[in-house]
Design an enzyme around this catalytic site. Sequence first.
Site, short mmCIF file in Angstrom:
data_model
loop_
_atom_site.label_atom_id
_atom_site.label_comp_id
_atom_site.label_asym_id
_atom_site.label_seq_id
_atom_site.Cartn_x
_atom_site.Cartn_y
_atom_site.Cartn_z
N VAL A 57 0.83 -1.21 0.00
CA VAL A 57 0.00 0.00 0.00
C VAL A 57 0.87 1.26 0.00
O VAL A 57 0.36 2.37 -0.05
CB VAL A 57 -0.98 0.00 1.20
CG1 VAL A 57 -1.97 -1.15 1.08
CG2 VAL A 57 -0.25 -0.06 2.54
N HIS B 203 -4.16 -4.29 -2.72
CA HIS B 203 -4.61 -4.07 -1.34
C HIS B 203 -4.83 -2.60 -1.02
O HIS B 203 -4.94 -2.23 0.15
CB HIS B 203 -3.63 -4.70 -0.34
CG HIS B 203 -3.66 -6.20 -0.37
ND1 HIS B 203 -2.68 -6.99 0.21
CD2 HIS B 203 -4.55 -7.07 -0.90
CE1 HIS B 203 -2.98 -8.28 0.01
NE2 HIS B 203 -4.11 -8.34 -0.66
N CYS C 185 -21.20 13.05 3.04
CA CYS C 185 -22.30 12.46 3.82
C CYS C 185 -22.08 12.53 5.33
O CYS C 185 -22.95 12.14 6.10
CB CYS C 185 -22.56 11.02 3.38
SG CYS C 185 -21.33 9.84 3.97
P1 OAD Z 1 4.70 -10.66 4.45
O1 OAD Z 1 5.20 -9.87 5.61
O2 OAD Z 1 3.71 -11.73 4.68
O3 OAD Z 1 5.92 -11.34 3.70
C1 OAD Z 1 7.10 -10.68 3.38
C2 OAD Z 1 7.94 -11.63 2.57
O4 OAD Z 1 9.08 -10.93 2.12
C3 OAD Z 1 8.43 -12.87 3.32
O5 OAD Z 1 8.21 -14.02 2.52
C4 OAD Z 1 9.93 -12.62 3.50
O6 OAD Z 1 10.70 -13.82 3.44
C5 OAD Z 1 10.23 -11.74 2.30
N1 OAD Z 1 11.33 -10.81 2.45
C6 OAD Z 1 11.78 -10.18 3.56
N2 OAD Z 1 12.79 -9.36 3.27
C7 OAD Z 1 13.00 -9.46 1.94
C8 OAD Z 1 13.89 -8.85 1.02
N3 OAD Z 1 14.80 -7.95 1.41
N4 OAD Z 1 13.82 -9.20 -0.29
C9 OAD Z 1 12.89 -10.11 -0.71
N5 OAD Z 1 12.03 -10.71 0.11
C10 OAD Z 1 12.06 -10.40 1.41
O7 OAD Z 1 4.18 -9.60 3.37
P2 OAD Z 1 3.19 -9.84 2.15
O8 OAD Z 1 3.38 -11.16 1.53
O9 OAD Z 1 3.27 -8.63 1.31
O10 OAD Z 1 -2.37 -7.33 3.63
O11 OAD Z 1 1.81 -9.82 2.91
C11 OAD Z 1 0.64 -9.88 2.18
C12 OAD Z 1 -0.43 -9.09 2.87
O12 OAD Z 1 -0.59 -9.51 4.21
C13 OAD Z 1 -0.13 -7.60 3.01
O13 OAD Z 1 -0.46 -6.88 1.85
C14 OAD Z 1 -1.03 -7.22 4.13
C15 OAD Z 1 -0.72 -8.36 5.07
O14 OAD Z 1 -1.65 -8.62 6.05
C16 OAD Z 1 -3.29 -6.47 4.00
O15 OAD Z 1 -3.07 -5.53 4.75
C17 OAD Z 1 -4.62 -6.74 3.37
#
Ligand code: OAD
Length: 241
Positions: free
Chosen positions: A88, A111, A144
């Site tokens: 976001v 998202h 609203c």
């Molecule tokens: P997560 O916090 O679940 O996952 C982050 C991922 O990034 C993990 O798999 C880490 O291993 C990886 N990671 C960490 N550092 C990294 C780096 N330097 N380079 C590459 N990878 C790295 O985040 P998201 O998968 O984005 O949703 O989470 C999905 C959604 O869950 C978010 O958008 C949010 C959250 O709840 C909502 O708010 C609706």
Amino acid sequence: MRTLVITGAGVSAESGIPTFRGKDGYWRNLDPAKLATPEAFANDPKLVWEWYRERRERIRNAQPNPAHQAIVKLAAHADEFLLVTQNVDDLHLRAESEGQRLSREKIVQIHGDIFEARCSRCDWSRQEQEEEEEEGNVPQCPECGELMRPGVVWFGEQLDPRKIGRVENYLARGLCDVVIVAGTTAAFGYIIDWALRARDQDGQLIEVNPDPTPLSGFATHLIREPAGRALPQLVDELLAT
Ligand code: OAD
């Protein structure tokens, strides 16, 4: 080259934005049920706004990193390109490569956008600048009078059908030679589904993540490195072939 890139919080980690599920991730210390659900907002809108304003502040002070820049470079040179990000923040949009930025039609923020405020009842929304934010204040809709909320998707909410439509249209127009999934735990079924459906039979599915995810078993290439290091090299390799 037709490409789809899917990103998550890990891509912004090297810009100093915490991830959600990692070691120092938000959901390690904070309860999503108290901050990121419609019920949490109904119970304590002030607390929810406080958390989002803190996150906005951190994002405003952050800079895009080489991973964001590499994605802009790929977008500029690929024949067809779409970025679906779960982030976001606005770092994908602020990143530059060769003096160019990503155009809005090449990115779907599935998202939502943390800098948007929208009415929790009607359709009214606006982009909020720093100076418009009043600490401790819960903004009200000028149309609203209902409370305004951050323009993000919370747990238990549906994705915006127009955004789903943009992703589906892109998939329907043709399969991809290259699908890159970077910095996400791929915790949601639709992320896995899009990544798998987008790839052409002979195409590549490349995962960039230091840790394994549910997609790892389907990937044709695994790059177990931070995105800021891996993506610039990967993009240069893809553009050289
Ligand atoms: P997560 O916090 O679940 O996952 C982050 C991922 O990034 C993990 O798999 C880490 O291993 C990886 N990671 C960490 N550092 C990294 C780096 N330097 N380079 C590459 N990878 C790295 O985040 P998201 O998968 O984005 O949703 O989470 C999905 C959604 O869950 C978010 O958008 C949010 C959250 O709840 C909502 O708010 C609706």
